[in-house]
Each structure stands twice: as C-alpha cells, then as structure tokens.
Design an enzyme around this catalytic site. Sequence first.
Site, mmCIF file in Angstrom:
data_model
loop_
_atom_site.group_PDB
_atom_site.id
_atom_site.type_symbol
_atom_site.label_atom_id
_atom_site.label_comp_id
_atom_site.label_asym_id
_atom_site.label_seq_id
_atom_site.Cartn_x
_atom_site.Cartn_y
_atom_site.Cartn_z
ATOM 1 N N CYS A 177 25.879 34.993 36.415
ATOM 2 C CA CYS A 177 26.356 33.688 35.965
ATOM 3 C C CYS A 177 27.835 33.717 35.607
ATOM 4 O O CYS A 177 28.629 32.938 36.096
ATOM 5 C CB CYS A 177 25.536 33.189 34.777
ATOM 6 S SG CYS A 177 23.867 32.716 35.253
ATOM 7 N N HIS A 178 28.220 34.631 34.696
ATOM 8 C CA HIS A 178 29.617 34.655 34.254
ATOM 9 C C HIS A 178 30.218 36.046 34.272
ATOM 10 O O HIS A 178 31.238 36.305 33.631
ATOM 11 C CB HIS A 178 29.739 34.037 32.852
ATOM 12 C CG HIS A 178 29.219 32.639 32.788
ATOM 13 N ND1 HIS A 178 27.923 32.365 32.464
ATOM 14 C CD2 HIS A 178 29.797 31.457 33.074
ATOM 15 C CE1 HIS A 178 27.718 31.053 32.521
ATOM 16 N NE2 HIS A 178 28.841 30.481 32.898
ATOM 17 N N GLY A 179 29.542 36.984 34.962
ATOM 18 C CA GLY A 179 30.141 38.289 35.196
ATOM 19 C C GLY A 179 30.071 39.282 34.056
ATOM 20 O O GLY A 179 30.835 40.247 34.033
#
Lengths: 421, 192
Positions: free
Chosen positions: B156-158
């Site tokens: 999703c956001h690393g």
Amino acid sequence: MAGLHKSDFKNPVVNWIDTRLPVFTMMQKEYGVFPTPKNFNYWWNFGALAMVSLMIMIATGIFLAMNYVPNSTMAFDSVERIMRDVNFGWLLRYVHANGASMFFIVVYVHLFRGLYYGSYKAPRELLWMIGVVILLVMMATAFMGYVLPWGQMSFWGATVITNLFSAIPIVGEPVVQWLWGGFAVGNPTLNRFFSLHYLLPFVLVGVIFLHIAALHITGSNNPLGIDVKSDADTLPFHPYYTSKDSVGVCVFLLLFAILVFFAPTFFMAPDNWIPANPLMTPPEIVPEWYFLPFYAILRAVPNKLGGVLMMFGSIFVLFVIPWLDTSPVRSAKFRPIYRILFWVLVLSVIVLGMVGAHRPEGIWVVLGRIATLYYFAHFLVVLPVLGKMERPLPLPESISRPVIGGGPLPGGATAKPMEKV
Amino acid sequence: MADTMSATHGAAPHGQPDGGDVTKRDFLKLLAGAGGAVLAGAIVWPLVDSMNPSKDVLALSSTEVTLTPIEEGQGITVSWRGKPVFVRHRTAKETKEAEDVKLSDLIEPETDAARVKAGHSQWIVVIGICTHLGCIPLGNKPTDPRGDWGGWFCPCHGSQYDTSGRVRHGPAPLNLWLPPYAFESDSKIKIG
C-alpha cells in the site's frame, strides 16, 4: 414570513439557535406552557405511553436488526443466535416482542378512552382519523414483524394473512403472488417484510407527528367532554402533566419489566420455536392476541370475501364514527345509556378476542356471530339512533366549576391552582 | 428525611427561609436527576453492549496451527479473529540477521528474543496487518517481494519489515503486532 425569530431565551447558545430555528420556543409553547385541561384522569396517560412504547420498539428494533438475517435459510438461526450469543440479545428480543403487546394494550386503551369520552367528535374528527391510520400502520408493522423470526407461526401467519387478499374477485391471485414475490410465502416475502417492518415505524413517527399537531390545534378533550372556557380551566403542560405522565410511565415500565423478566414468553406461541416448514401447517394457527378480535370477525362470516370485508370493515368503520355519532355530548359521563352500551361494546370485543383464540366449533361460533353483530350494530345503529333518543345529563358550566367550586368543598372553594414556582 | 428537613427549616418547610441553604426541593431534584441518569445508563448499556463481539464471535478467538508442513523459509497465513496471522519458519540465516540487528537502527527498538518464544527462535508469529493503515503486507511466500530487510513489504505505502516483523522503513510507525500464542508442543501452536 422570512426573518429571524425574536427569542426570549437567556442562555446565549440557546438564544443563538432559537433565533435561527425556534425549536426551543416551539417546545416551550407546545410542551412547556401549553394550556391543558386541568381535569385529566389517568386514562389521558396513554397517548404518552404509546409514544414511549414506540420509542422502545424503534430503539430495540434498530439493535436487533444489526444481528438479524432476513433470509429464509438463516432467519430462524439468527434469532436464536440473538437469544444465546449476542450480548443482551435476549433482553433486546424479549423487550421488542413483548413491547409489541404492551404497545397494543396501550393503544387499545387510548382508543377506547377516545370512544368513552367522545374524543372523536367535532372538532377532533381529523385527529381521530389520523389515529385510525396509526392503528392500521401499527397492525401492518406488527404483522410483518411477527413473520421475521421465521418459525412455524410466523410462516403460516404470513400465509393466512396474505391469502386474505385472494378473496378479492378477479385480481385476487395476481395480487397475492405480487405480495409474495413468488408462488408461496418464501425468501422474497421475508426480505420485503423485513424492509417494510423497518420502514413503517418511521412512517408511524410521521403520522404521529400529524396526530399531535392536530391535537395541539384543537386542544385536548377532557373527562367532562366540555370545551375549555377560560384559563381557569387549564394548567400548563409542564410541570403538571409531565409529572402525571411520568407516574404513568413508571407504572407502565414496571409492568413491562415484570412481563419481560418474569414471563417473557407469556404472549408467545410455542409453535414459533419450530423453524418454518412450508410443507406442514401446525395443528392450530392462532394470531397474536391483539389480532384475535379481528380474526374472530373474519371467521364469524361463512363466506370468504364476506369475512375479509367484515374484518377490514371493523377497522374502517372507525373512520366514520365522528359522523355516525349524532349526540352533541362528548363524554359518556353525561350519557347514561351510551355509558352502558360502551361497556357492552368492550365486552363484545373481549368476547371476540376469546372466540378468536378458540377453534370455531360449537358455542364459539354462536358467540362469535353475536359479538360481531353487536360490534357493527354499536357503530352503525346505536351511535346514530341513540344520539337522537338519549336524554343527556346536565353538563357542567365549565371544567373549573365541578373541580373547585362545584361541590361543598370546605375551604376549597377559593383555592387557586398552585402557581408554578 | 422529610422530618429532618422540616425541623431544620421550621415554619417554611418548602421555601428557602435562610437563604442558600439546601432545601427539600433541591434534594428531590438531585435525587430525581441522579435516578434518571442511572436509569438512562441502565437502558443504554444493553443497547451499546449488544454491538460488542458476541459469544459466538469470542468463541472463535483461538486457533491451533500445526507447524510440521511449513518448510524452512516458508510462511503461512492463518485466520485468527478474522485477522491474518503470519506464521513463518525462518532460516538460520534469517534468524541470525534478526538477532544481530543493533537496537539503535530500529524505528521501534525491540530485541528479536522478545518477539519469539524461547527455544523456538526459528518461528516468528506476527499479526499480518501493517501498522500504518491496516493493509496486509506481502512476503509470506518466498516468491513475494520481501523488501530490503527480507521480512515483509507492504504494497500500500511501501513500509518494510525485517525477519522479526520489526518496521525498518516507514511510513508504518510500529513493529508488526504479536498475537498471544503458546507452543502446545514443538510442532503445534495455539493462537489466542
């Protein structure tokens, strides 16, 4: 009409809101200082009790719906899960199921109070008719709610009641199939009943709003049935009737609690603990107690369409009684013959209720027919004829006369109603 | 009570004869208010509590997992209370990497020993929910991207986690949570 409201409230926040949306002024006018006849007896509690009942039903219903599954394969189990697994689920369900009974008790008392004291007469005809609409919506809501647990009684009750519409000539069968969404009561029926059972209480709220709005235009009737003549005849709604209603609410909740905690299944049919089986009808189908009188009227007529018409007619006749009753005197207190016949009507409804609970055999058939006959005769014959023949007792001059000056009250004749502190 | 009150106030039991003193009416108002509050609470609580996890939901709160089929380097995802739990069989290299990390390099400093059970350091069991915004990180399967620290990688956001499930690269603020669990035998754990 546009323009800010000039509010008298001192509290700055209340004042700010009230200036823009005068809800506080409205509440103060309609429930604070609202002039109310000062001679209410406890029968005038039942409107407020009905309101409390509805709120209890909506609150418990919303939370039940969070756990109920409106699907014919899962509905029964989901109700059992509510009873066993959901925190306080047993309480929510028993309050809701018995709440329906309490609601009907309260509303029936409210209705008969209106009949006894002539609350349906001019100028309250529309108020009364809106009340009959409320009764009809309540009945539809209660019926559909009873179907939701999807036990044997739910299923076969739904089958029997929806089949009433098959008595309609020509379009009867298509109408019934439309109601079912199929060729028998089934999953589509359950789905739509759940949807409507959730919707109708909010319709009730709207219609009740109109009922109360109309009431606040005409003002309340009172046990003497005479008009309010002066300020001496009234009291501000608060604190006098808020207090009196609170007493009633406490008694109501006490009885409600006794029912819920000590006899929660008192009004329930054991057959409804058997999951719905579309291939087997239980040996005895009995509707909920509050429908029994109407059920008895249905069975009193040995003709399908006739029975259905009579049953619906027994409620629809209530719409027109403001015009059937020809007596100008409202309260039965001053109508010596009507007062007796009112109790005969009550008796006939109770007999009908008992007839509805028994199998239509022997004496019950005869009793059912006599009671049905009287029920309709009371409205269609007694009310119009009696109004012309009966000689009413002399009416008091005003409400305050018999209360504070009417009788030999030692030292009480000069007593003023206590002022609000 | 009433007797005491009227005795105190003598001739005017209902008024406020000596200014600012507590009257019977004050007492009754407080009593009614308190009673009303208790009643309202008693009515509201069952409604509110009915929304809490029900008994059948709570009954699903423990899950047993047999570890035998999980090869070294592999992980599986099991469902516990409706949430994914990663059970991963670390290789000796992965375990050593996790143990050797300097605490000062970590975003939420925590030793590997505190995150595994003593004597079973090859097994890491974490709740497979990214502590950022609740996505399920990749990396349980050897073919998944595992990030620079060889643990888990949130798509999703690393966010990146190491082989101990500790966050090494944001935006996630915390290490992967640990479920309560215990070894019932060397080859079986009970989560919850």
